[in-house]
Structure formats: structure tokens, C-alpha cells
Design an enzyme around this catalytic site. Sequence first.
Site, PDB file in Angstrom:
ATOM      1  CG  ASN A  23     110.673  65.164  15.032  1.00  0.00           C
ATOM      2  OD1 ASN A  23     110.735  64.405  16.005  1.00  0.00           O
ATOM      3  ND2 ASN A  23     109.522  65.607  14.529  1.00  0.00           N
ATOM      4  CD1 TRP A  24     116.279  61.252  14.950  1.00  0.00           C
ATOM      5  CD2 TRP A  24     116.815  59.896  16.661  1.00  0.00           C
ATOM      6  NE1 TRP A  24     117.649  61.109  14.972  1.00  0.00           N
ATOM      7  CE2 TRP A  24     118.004  60.279  16.008  1.00  0.00           C
ATOM      8  CE3 TRP A  24     116.903  59.050  17.772  1.00  0.00           C
ATOM      9  CZ2 TRP A  24     119.267  59.845  16.428  1.00  0.00           C
ATOM     10  CZ3 TRP A  24     118.149  58.613  18.176  1.00  0.00           C
ATOM     11  CH2 TRP A  24     119.317  59.007  17.507  1.00  0.00           C
ATOM     12  CE  LYS A  25     108.350  63.159  12.152  1.00  0.00           C
ATOM     13  NZ  LYS A  25     107.418  63.326  11.075  1.00  0.00           N
ATOM     14  CG  HIS A  84     105.703  67.718  15.076  1.00  0.00           C
ATOM     15  ND1 HIS A  84     104.859  66.860  14.409  1.00  0.00           N
ATOM     16  CD2 HIS A  84     106.825  67.812  14.322  1.00  0.00           C
ATOM     17  CE1 HIS A  84     105.447  66.463  13.295  1.00  0.00           C
ATOM     18  NE2 HIS A  84     106.648  67.023  13.221  1.00  0.00           N
ATOM     19  CD  GLU A  88     104.395  63.395  12.938  1.00  0.00           C
ATOM     20  OE1 GLU A  88     105.144  63.102  13.891  1.00  0.00           O
ATOM     21  OE2 GLU A  88     104.761  63.371  11.749  1.00  0.00           O
ATOM     22  CD  GLU A  90     108.035  70.244  10.798  1.00  0.00           C
ATOM     23  OE1 GLU A  90     109.107  69.763  10.453  1.00  0.00           O
ATOM     24  OE2 GLU A  90     107.220  69.637  11.513  1.00  0.00           O
ATOM     25  N   GLY A 121     106.444  63.775   5.647  1.00  0.00           N
ATOM     26  CA  GLY A 121     106.442  62.379   5.220  1.00  0.00           C
ATOM     27  C   GLY A 121     105.641  61.509   6.188  1.00  0.00           C
ATOM     28  CB  SER A 132     109.253  65.702   2.151  1.00  0.00           C
ATOM     29  OG  SER A 132     108.061  65.047   2.496  1.00  0.00           O
ATOM     30  N   GLY A 136     112.708  64.934   9.582  1.00  0.00           N
ATOM     31  CA  GLY A 136     112.143  63.743  10.208  1.00  0.00           C
ATOM     32  C   GLY A 136     112.766  62.482   9.640  1.00  0.00           C
ATOM     33  N   GLY A 137     112.076  61.851   8.683  1.00  0.00           N
ATOM     34  CA  GLY A 137     112.479  60.554   8.132  1.00  0.00           C
ATOM     35  C   GLY A 137     113.955  60.454   7.763  1.00  0.00           C
TER      36      GLY A 137
HETATM   37  P1  PGA Z   1     109.704  64.483   7.489  1.00  0.00           P
HETATM   38  O1  PGA Z   1     109.212  64.993   8.929  1.00  0.00           O
HETATM   39  O2  PGA Z   1     111.085  65.059   7.256  1.00  0.00           O
HETATM   40  O3  PGA Z   1     109.721  62.982   7.618  1.00  0.00           O
HETATM   41  O4  PGA Z   1     108.719  64.974   6.500  1.00  0.00           O
HETATM   42  C1  PGA Z   1     109.456  66.322   9.354  1.00  0.00           C
HETATM   43  C2  PGA Z   1     108.801  66.556  10.673  1.00  0.00           C
HETATM   44  O5  PGA Z   1     107.700  66.033  10.897  1.00  0.00           O
HETATM   45  O6  PGA Z   1     109.344  67.261  11.545  1.00  0.00           O
END
Ligand code: PGA
Length: 252
Positions: free
Chosen positions: A8-10, A90, A92, A160, A166, A208, A229-230
Site C-alpha cells: 500500500n503505497w498510500k 483503510h 486512514e 490493521e 506507521g 509496521s 505500507g512504509g
Molecule cells: P505501515 O502501513 O506498514 O506503514 O504500518 C500499513 C497500512 O497502513 O496499510
Amino acid sequence: MRPLVIANWKMNETNQEADQLLSELASGLGTATDAEVVICPPFTALGVLSNYSYAKGAQDIHWADRGTFTGEISGPMLRGLGCKYVLIGHSERRWKLGESDEIINKKIKAALRNELIPVLCVGERQMDRNNYQEFIYNQLEAAWRDLGVEDLGEIIIAYEPVWAIGTGQVGSKNPATALDIKNAYAVIKKFLQKEKLEGYSRLVYGGSVDSENVGELLGVDGNQGFLVGGASLVPDEFAKIVKSVSSSFGDK
Ligand code: PGA
């Protein structure tokens, strides 16, 4: 079923940066992997992804197939670009953009109508940790309202926990423990059993995940992959995660 590693590159990477990242990933990873690698870039980089062998995922979908919704992207558009998966719910989007359970339910329906596999994200906030079981179960029920197994090809449920995701800042990592994930999966499995969805679903964990902790988290019973993600923005790191998942499931 093959394990999944979903990136997930966001809201990161321009078109040009996406190409660079993908080509570095391709050289680090090679082609042989027992895991299915899904990349969810921003919509603007979905085209670039066509030049690579990874499965395509979108980060969001609108609930309508077309119409007066300026700025939105619909299921048929995603299908037209060759998307196979779509992230829905998600945290966010739930907590930073006010996406409600009702909207998430409509988006699940849009994904299924357009033969996209939903990756439904659920998970409690820090303040809900005392009643995470009820919290997760309610999110699942709300997302699945008015739907039945007959509507489904496949669904991925991503656990999640919001407190484990993160923030993008160095040092912000706080992954769930194997026990946290096992406990949450027990709740999700109860829901899947009730709805008779077990044979049509895979469970993945996100929050994370990196190349250091992936080994421990791989051991969780019923875990079939990760939503990353990150660490998915760092080609070497993501390649290591995919290789760990691939070799561990290859042994099973
Ligand atoms: P993260 O994000 O690996 O940076 O914690 C995961 C996500 O939000 O899908």
C-alpha cells in the site's frame, strides 16, 4: 491458496518515481515467488504498473459505476486498467477522511459487482483496545450488510489495528504481537464462519510490517500474508519481506 503480500503505497510516488521503484523491486525480487505480490500505487501510477508482472490493486473505489462524482474513480475504470484487488475501509480513509461503515458497505458492493477482490481493512484504535473483539466484529458486520456468500468470488480481510500502523516517521513502528493478531483473527474467523465465507477468504495482517518482524508474524495460525505500507516504498526491504513470505509458505 497462495499467500499475499500487498503493497500500500498510500499518497506516495509520482509516475516517474513509481517506475523507478518498480524496476528496483523487479531486480531485487526476480520473477520466481510463491507469494502473490499485489501493488496498490496511487491511481496515477496504475498505468506504469502495467509494465511489471505484479498484480494490480487500487487504494479506493467509488460506490457508483459512473456519474456526477467529480474526482472519483469507479469500478469499471479500475477493471479497465486491469486491477484485480481494491483496498476498502483503510483506517486512514475511515478516520482521516470520515468514511463511514455505510460507505464502506457500498464500496464492497461496487467491488463485487465489478469483479474486483475487496481487501477489507478492519482494526481497532488505541482507545478501543479494551473491546477490540466487539469493535472488529461490528466493522465486519457493517461492511457485509445485505451481502451473502452468493455475492462473492473472494474477499481478503486485512487486520490493521490503527495503533500499529506507521505514521511515516522514523521510529514510529509499533507492530502488533503474534498474540494480538491471533486474537483478532479468532474474531474474524467467527464472523467468516457465521457468514459461511471461510472458503472464500484470506486473512492478512498490516501495521509496521518490515523484514525484521515478518518472520515472527508469519507464524500466526491462519495468517495468509501481509499488507505493507512504509516498508513497501523501500525496494530492498519489500523484496526481503516477499522472499520471507514466499519461502515460509513454500515449505508448508
Ligand atoms: P505501515 O502501513 O506498514 O506503514 O504500518 C500499513 C497500512 O497502513 O496499510
